[in-house]
Design an enzyme around this catalytic site. Structure first.
Site, short mmCIF file in Angstrom:
data_model
loop_
_atom_site.label_atom_id
_atom_site.label_comp_id
_atom_site.label_asym_id
_atom_site.label_seq_id
_atom_site.Cartn_x
_atom_site.Cartn_y
_atom_site.Cartn_z
CG ASP A 1 -15.07 -5.74 -9.65
OD1 ASP A 1 -16.10 -5.81 -10.35
OD2 ASP A 1 -14.49 -6.74 -9.20
NE ARG B 1 -7.50 -4.61 1.48
CZ ARG B 1 -6.86 -5.48 0.69
NH1 ARG B 1 -5.54 -5.51 0.63
NH2 ARG B 1 -7.54 -6.30 -0.08
CG ASP C 1 -9.63 -6.99 2.64
OD1 ASP C 1 -8.82 -6.99 3.59
OD2 ASP C 1 -9.54 -7.77 1.68
CB SER D 1 -11.50 -12.94 -4.76
OG SER D 1 -11.06 -11.80 -4.08
N1 ARG Z 1 -9.18 -13.54 4.29
C1 ARG Z 1 -7.95 -12.80 4.18
C2 ARG Z 1 -8.00 -11.63 5.11
O1 ARG Z 1 -9.05 -11.23 5.49
C3 ARG Z 1 -7.62 -12.42 2.77
C4 ARG Z 1 -8.50 -11.43 2.11
C5 ARG Z 1 -8.11 -11.25 0.70
N2 ARG Z 1 -8.89 -10.27 0.03
C6 ARG Z 1 -9.34 -10.44 -1.20
N3 ARG Z 1 -10.01 -9.47 -1.70
N4 ARG Z 1 -9.16 -11.51 -1.87
O2 ARG Z 1 -6.98 -11.08 5.47
#
Ligand code: ARG
Length: 403
Positions: free
Chosen positions: A14, A95, A124, A175
């Site tokens: 991506d 992040r 995110d 993912s």
């Molecule tokens: N739900 C978790 C969080 O918001 C994990 C997110 C993981 N991100 C991903 N792109 N798979 O911290």
């Protein structure tokens, strides 16, 4: 001068397609920014080269593993940070460090906008954009998947038409986001929340149903930070890596939850965080031994608030900074050793010692050597219970139920 955009680049399909996609849609030059937070996989040089081959005008790569461990994972450890009492904030912690490097790259290469590959449904995107707004309020943000209609099928098609050096066949239904603090897996058949996770989902942990012989470890902490394992000095990064390996071998830190995202969606997540879970368990117990009762009680409120703030993308907010100051202050005496046994999916504390413990054998003992004045307990209880007693007596006089 042509506009420049810094893109948070993972090296995957991506974001590789996003380089050209953004350039086509905006006419800007794209600078790829890849940050190593201990996600493993390909080396950073390969990722750098791929970014350039996919059309990036510059590629910025940073080994942020120590920085991530010291400045992001350690504060989370001091806060015993577990969202929903379970999830150690794996993605939420990475992040902000990626954002820091995006801003640094933007300043270095004169970019005015940053881009990320998140969808419009997750946390995110919020963490990236609020993070950027906090560190570089003048910067703009775009998300090609969310704002420029870059779907997975279009990405595959684009990569094939432009012969990008990235595999489009590998079909991973999940993912996945991972770093040294843990690993998050979502989507695919996990979206049916009745489906149990299959074995192939896990990578940081072995099946706890078939553990090797129990592994005993002594973790030494100084001011809330692990500084040695079994007497061997370690950096925060080494402590996490080593505990990932040892606790991972026993299947510790597998988490399967439905969690509340900031955007209002409930989502099913599988996490693996063997090192984080074992370290938090050890740290909590050392706090039990060394922290004054009222301070500990208040800290539980503060660390809960800290965890929610960080989950919700407020890493660089004034409130989070103030809570950090409180939490750091509480760690003044969190120094000592914790002994743990790692086995069958659990990290169990079996011993503690500290030169600055508030645990006092002579106060606690029921054997010889008791220094606690038991006769003082009577008066204490009388006064402590006085207000409740008064209220009950009044209820009785009024003919109402006492409680
Ligand atoms: N739900 C978790 C969080 O918001 C994990 C997110 C993981 N991100 C991903 N792109 N798979 O911290």
């Amino acid at each position: 001068m042509t506009d420049r955009i810094v893109l948070a680049y993972s090296g995957g399909l991506d974001t590789s397609v996003a380089i050209g996609w953004i350039a086509d849609a905006t006419g800007a030059e794209v600078i790829a920014v890849a940050v190593d937070v201990g996600q493993g996989g390909e080396d950073m040089e390969t990722i750098r080269q791929r970014a350039l081959d996919c059309g990036a005008v510059e590629a910025y790569v940073a080994d942020a593993r120590d920085e991530f461990a010291e400045e992001y994972c350690m504060p989370a450890l001091k806060a015993n940070a577990l969202y929903h009492d379970k999830y150690p904030l794996v993605s939420a912690l990475s992040r902000p460090v990626i954002v820091k490097h995006l801003v640094r790259a933007a300043r270095e290469f004169g970019a005015t906008t940053m881009a990320h590959g998140c969808t419009g449904k997750g946390n995110d995107q919020v963490r990236f954009e609020v993070g950027i707004a906090s560190l570089a309020p003048e910067m703009k943000c775009i998300a090609p998947v969310r704002d420029l209609a870059l779907t997975r099928d279009k990405a595959i098609d684009y990569a094939e038409r432009n012969s990008l050096p990235i595999a489009t066949t590998k079909k991973n239904p999940f993912s996945i986001d991972q770093n040294v603090w843990g690993r998050a897996v979502e989507t695919g058949f996990l979206e049916d929340i009745w489906n149990a996770p299959t074995k192939d989902i896990y990578d940081y942990t072995d099946d706890p149903a078939f553990p090797p012989v129990p592994d005993e470890v002594i973790i030494a902490f100084e001011n809330g930070i692990p500084v040695a394992l079994d007497g061997q000095k370690v950096t925060p990064l080494q402590a996490i890596q080593e505990m990932n390996r040892r606790a991972g071998a026993h299947g510790i830190g597998r988490i399967d939850i439905v969690e509340d995202r900031l955007v209002g969606i409930k989502s099913r997540e599988i996490y693996e965080a063997p090192g984080a879970i074992a370290l938090i368990e050890a740290h909590k117990e050392l706090e039990n031994v060394t922290m004054e009762r009222e301070q500990a009680r208040y800290k539980r409120l503060i660390q809960h608030e800290w965890t929610e703030l960080v989950y919700e993308g407020m890493w660089s907010s004034p409130l989070k900074r103030s809570l950090d100051a409180f939490i750091n202050d509480t760690q003044e005496y969190v120094t000592g050793d914790i002994r743990m046994v790692l086995h069958g999916g659990k990290a169990t504390v079996t011993g503690r010692r500290s030169d600055v413990a508030l645990y006092d054998f002579n106060l606690a003992t029921y054997d010889e050597g008791d220094t606690f004045d038991q006769s003082a307990a009577r008066g204490f209880i009388e006064i402590y219970g006085l207000a409740a007693k008064q209220a009950s007596a009044r209820a009785e006089r009024a003919g109402k139920p006492v409680f």
